[in-house]
Scaffold this motif. Sequence first.
Motif: not given
Length: 150
Positions: A120-128, A142-149
């Motif tokens: 399925x179309x999508x992304x899993x983004x993980x971090x420490x 609190x985190x903010x994800x900014x997707x450029x492309x």
Amino acid sequence: SGMPGTAIRNFSCVIYNVSLMNCTWSAGRDAPGDTQYFLYWKNSREEEETQCELYVKDENGRHKGCQFQNVTIKDTTTYFMVNGSSKVSLIRFYDEYIRLYKIERLTAPLNITANCTSEPRGCIIEWQEPLTSHVENKDCFQYEINIKNK
């Protein structure tokens, strides 16, 4: 005590890379040219006041800042005091209480990975979480994800 206009102005500090702190200030607008400033701080109720060990100087050799290493955030507020000396006049001191956690610039999150699939179309983004010297409850970030492309 001290002459008006001789105390430092524009005092600010910032903590970065977990344990480094820079403090800067400007000379008082009416401070004589021979004025030298000295920064003292008290990081916890148990410690004695200590003087800056690594001053940043302007082109005339006047202290205009201080660099600290191995800073840990202990009590909720930290006391800073900058006094001065001059052969011409008495220099007014400046003091301020600062909550160190409010001036900390956190490092970026670590080990960021992104795994994207088409079906399925999508992304899993993980971090420490970022490194910090004082946050014990990692859930408060609190985190903010900014997707450029897309």
